[in-house]
Design a protein around this motif. Sequence first.
Motif, PDB file in Angstrom:
ATOM      1  N   ARG A  42       0.827  -1.212   0.000  1.00  0.00           N
ATOM      2  CA  ARG A  42       0.000   0.000   0.000  1.00  0.00           C
ATOM      3  C   ARG A  42       0.857   1.256   0.000  1.00  0.00           C
ATOM      4  O   ARG A  42       0.653   2.164  -0.811  1.00  0.00           O
ATOM      5  CB  ARG A  42      -0.927   0.002   1.211  1.00  0.00           C
ATOM      6  CG  ARG A  42      -1.779   1.248   1.287  1.00  0.00           C
ATOM      7  CD  ARG A  42      -2.628   1.296   2.522  1.00  0.00           C
ATOM      8  NE  ARG A  42      -2.636   2.660   3.015  1.00  0.00           N
ATOM      9  CZ  ARG A  42      -2.954   3.008   4.231  1.00  0.00           C
ATOM     10  NH1 ARG A  42      -3.293   2.093   5.109  1.00  0.00           N
ATOM     11  NH2 ARG A  42      -2.933   4.256   4.598  1.00  0.00           N
ATOM     12  N   LEU A  43       1.845   1.309   0.898  1.00  0.00           N
ATOM     13  CA  LEU A  43       2.692   2.505   0.945  1.00  0.00           C
ATOM     14  C   LEU A  43       3.521   2.635  -0.328  1.00  0.00           C
ATOM     15  O   LEU A  43       3.706   3.742  -0.843  1.00  0.00           O
ATOM     16  CB  LEU A  43       3.601   2.492   2.177  1.00  0.00           C
ATOM     17  CG  LEU A  43       4.404   3.780   2.387  1.00  0.00           C
ATOM     18  CD1 LEU A  43       3.488   4.998   2.503  1.00  0.00           C
ATOM     19  CD2 LEU A  43       5.272   3.673   3.618  1.00  0.00           C
ATOM     20  N   GLU A  46       1.257   4.161  -2.815  1.00  0.00           N
ATOM     21  CA  GLU A  46       0.973   5.565  -2.520  1.00  0.00           C
ATOM     22  C   GLU A  46       2.122   6.475  -2.939  1.00  0.00           C
ATOM     23  O   GLU A  46       1.903   7.514  -3.550  1.00  0.00           O
ATOM     24  CB  GLU A  46       0.686   5.744  -1.024  1.00  0.00           C
ATOM     25  CG  GLU A  46      -0.657   5.184  -0.590  1.00  0.00           C
ATOM     26  CD  GLU A  46      -0.874   5.272   0.914  1.00  0.00           C
ATOM     27  OE1 GLU A  46       0.040   5.688   1.654  1.00  0.00           O
ATOM     28  OE2 GLU A  46      -1.974   4.905   1.360  1.00  0.00           O
ATOM     29  N   SER A  74      -1.649  12.791   2.811  1.00  0.00           N
ATOM     30  CA  SER A  74      -0.962  12.136   3.916  1.00  0.00           C
ATOM     31  C   SER A  74      -1.290  10.650   3.898  1.00  0.00           C
ATOM     32  O   SER A  74      -2.202  10.220   3.213  1.00  0.00           O
ATOM     33  CB  SER A  74      -1.349  12.740   5.269  1.00  0.00           C
ATOM     34  OG  SER A  74      -2.695  12.457   5.557  1.00  0.00           O
ATOM     35  N   SER A  75      -0.527   9.886   4.660  1.00  0.00           N
ATOM     36  CA  SER A  75      -0.744   8.449   4.780  1.00  0.00           C
ATOM     37  C   SER A  75      -0.660   8.059   6.239  1.00  0.00           C
ATOM     38  O   SER A  75       0.203   8.553   6.965  1.00  0.00           O
ATOM     39  CB  SER A  75       0.311   7.685   3.976  1.00  0.00           C
ATOM     40  OG  SER A  75       0.187   6.295   4.199  1.00  0.00           O
ATOM     41  N   THR A  76      -1.516   7.156   6.659  1.00  0.00           N
ATOM     42  CA  THR A  76      -1.488   6.687   8.043  1.00  0.00           C
ATOM     43  C   THR A  76      -0.318   5.729   8.286  1.00  0.00           C
ATOM     44  O   THR A  76      -0.043   5.394   9.423  1.00  0.00           O
ATOM     45  CB  THR A  76      -2.793   5.968   8.413  1.00  0.00           C
ATOM     46  OG1 THR A  76      -2.990   4.867   7.512  1.00  0.00           O
ATOM     47  CG2 THR A  76      -3.977   6.914   8.332  1.00  0.00           C
ATOM     48  N   ARG A  87       3.780  12.395   5.321  1.00  0.00           N
ATOM     49  CA  ARG A  87       4.108  12.538   3.904  1.00  0.00           C
ATOM     50  C   ARG A  87       5.503  12.011   3.612  1.00  0.00           C
ATOM     51  O   ARG A  87       6.394  12.102   4.450  1.00  0.00           O
ATOM     52  CB  ARG A  87       4.054  14.010   3.501  1.00  0.00           C
ATOM     53  CG  ARG A  87       2.680  14.604   3.602  1.00  0.00           C
ATOM     54  CD  ARG A  87       2.682  16.050   3.116  1.00  0.00           C
ATOM     55  NE  ARG A  87       1.412  16.667   3.394  1.00  0.00           N
ATOM     56  CZ  ARG A  87       1.141  17.372   4.492  1.00  0.00           C
ATOM     57  NH1 ARG A  87       2.075  17.557   5.396  1.00  0.00           N
ATOM     58  NH2 ARG A  87      -0.042  17.882   4.681  1.00  0.00           N
TER      59      ARG A  87
END
Length: 152
Positions: A42-43, A46, A74-76, A87
């Motif tokens: 996922r990251l 992203e 942003s990403s969790t 970020r």
Amino acid sequence: MKAMQKGFTLIELMIVVAIIGILAAIAIPQYQDYTARAAVNRLNGEISALRTAVEDALARGQTPGNAQDLGFTSSTLIDSAAPASGRPTVSIDAGGEVTISATMAGSSPAPVRGAVIAWSRAATGVWSCTITRPNPVGGWKDSFAPSGCTVQ
């Protein structure tokens, strides 16, 4: 007339509990591996999406700015505290190589927390992905890395 037996015997219930225990012992570690692999993928997805914005900035003759300027919110999976603020970092060196990188933190699963995913663009325009293992390697497996990314 004899009364019919209703219900299960104790031994039957114990066998069912033992089978469930064996299945859980196999399933839980596999589930944890799947969630760790999914977080890394996922990251990676992203931050790799920023490659298009970087290419666009370079095609316009501009220097790529920070991730927020390139449209990343942003990403969790990235630390929400400053300086990261959820970020990835975008940097360009004197030779024209652009690097987009993010360190897994925040809501990342424990085995991948601290791993660094980086996309680098050589001055020739070729992109490459590298993942640096977390230090110390607490449960990290190289199989967590997406295909096409090298693990260091």
